[in-house]
Design a protein around this motif. Structure first.
Motif, short mmCIF file in Angstrom:
data_model
loop_
_atom_site.label_atom_id
_atom_site.label_comp_id
_atom_site.label_asym_id
_atom_site.label_seq_id
_atom_site.Cartn_x
_atom_site.Cartn_y
_atom_site.Cartn_z
N GLU A 167 0.81 -1.22 0.00
CA GLU A 167 0.00 0.00 0.00
C GLU A 167 0.84 1.26 0.00
O GLU A 167 0.37 2.33 -0.36
N ARG A 168 2.11 1.16 0.45
CA ARG A 168 2.97 2.34 0.47
C ARG A 168 4.26 2.01 -0.25
O ARG A 168 5.24 1.58 0.34
N ARG A 199 4.33 7.24 10.13
CA ARG A 199 3.71 5.93 10.00
C ARG A 199 2.55 5.81 10.99
O ARG A 199 2.68 6.22 12.14
N SER A 200 1.44 5.28 10.50
CA SER A 200 0.29 4.97 11.35
C SER A 200 -0.16 6.16 12.20
O SER A 200 -0.41 6.04 13.39
N GLY A 201 -0.24 7.32 11.57
CA GLY A 201 -0.74 8.50 12.27
C GLY A 201 0.28 9.24 13.11
O GLY A 201 -0.04 10.26 13.70
N ASP A 202 1.52 8.74 13.16
CA ASP A 202 2.59 9.41 13.92
C ASP A 202 3.59 9.98 12.92
O ASP A 202 4.36 9.23 12.30
N GLU A 214 7.28 9.05 13.31
CA GLU A 214 7.65 7.65 13.33
C GLU A 214 8.49 7.28 12.11
O GLU A 214 8.33 7.85 11.03
N GLN A 230 9.58 5.19 8.94
CA GLN A 230 8.88 4.40 7.93
C GLN A 230 9.76 3.24 7.50
O GLN A 230 10.84 3.44 6.93
#
Length: 297
Positions: free
Chosen positions: A81-82, A104-107, A110, A112
């Protein structure tokens, strides 16, 4: 094409000596080693270099960082997906094929997993921004985070982050400045601004510190999300007295954020903020790379 310029390592230079006069190759190798040492110093010291890099060195680093992202791996065919797919080669070249983004994941801070190069660039960017802020007068600063947002939206995100820590607090105490973005930032976060008028002192409007204290007492510290002060104002509005407000927030146990949009270029403002951090409470300060460094993100 997804070709990324590859770094010539020492073994490649030795092989090249069989094709070109070794003396010439060694000169080229020395030049390349000098540029490699720039990167080594940057990674080790994590601070702005004393002398700016030439554009070739900057581009070499960008290409090497891009080659660390999975979308630029040799013979890689990403199906997740990315995967950093870019259909237009012009767009890919414009961004040095750094297409994964950050976070990543809303952070947003974070790492990647599929983009080691982009993640490293993010970490370096934050450390260099912190070094810049410390150098211009605020050595007490602890952390920095560069966001791809305008100043007003950065204020909104800061307020939303505070709201997670203080879910019962809905008021933002705000010494008034006549700038719509600041007011809208509070409203966009779903909060209630408590606007405090300044007081006329001589020919300028200054912070009414007593009014700030009175608002904290009237509302109750538990219902106040933060006090939002401002350093960079337009005349006749003077910068807020951030040290006094910081001390007040520390004693009241109320967060304090500072809109320092233009303030980085003013050493006296940065020194005032440093004193506020060291002797009071400053939870966050927001400034613009566009306004202060002419580098919009």
């Amino acid at each position: 094409s997804r070709r990324i310029p590859r770094r010539m390592d020492e073994s490649n230079f030795r092989l090249a000596e069989a094709l070109v006069n070794p003396q010439y190759i060694r000169q080229g190798s020395q030049s390349r080693r000098t540029r490699s040492n720039l990167v080594k110093s940057l990674l080790a010291q994590r601070r702005l270099p004393d002398h700016g890099w030439d554009e070739t060195s900057i581009e070499l680093l960008l290409h090497e960082l891009a080659s660390m992202d999975s979308n630029n791996f040799v013979a890689n065919a990403g199906v997740g997906e990315r995967e950093g797919r870019v259909i237009c080669p012009l767009v890919a070249r414009r961004h040095y094929r750094l297409s994964h983004g950050i976070g990543r994941s809303g952070d947003i801070a974070e790492v990647q997993p599929k983009a080691a190069g982009s993640s490293l660039m993010l970490k370096l960017t934050n450390t260099l921004a912190l070094d810049a802020l410390r150098r211009v007068g605020a050595p007490a600063l602890g952390h920095a985070l560069v966001l791809p947002l305008a100043t007003g939206m950065s204020v909104t995100l800061t307020l939303l982050a505070l709201r997670k820590l203080r879910p019962g607090a809905t008021h933002v105490v705000w010494p008034r400045i006549d700038q719509k973005a600041c007011f809208k930032a509070v409203l966009a976060a779903g909060l209630q601004p408590v606007v405090l008028e300044g007081k006329l002192v001589g020919d300028q409007i200054e912070t009414d510190v007593d009014a700030v204290q009175a608002a904290l007492v009237r509302l109750g510290a538990e219902s106040v999300l933060c006090v939002m002060s401002t350093t960079s104002c337009f005349a006749p509005r003077a910068p807020d007295q951030v040290l006094l407000i910081a001390r007040m927030c520390a004693s009241s146990q109320v967060p304090h954020i500072v809109n320092n949009a233009y303030g980085v270029q003013c050493r006296s403002l940065m020194k005032a903020l440093n004193a506020a951090i060291a002797h009071g409470r400053v939870d966050a300060m927001i400034q613009s790379t566009d306004k202060n460094f002419l580098v919009p993100v």
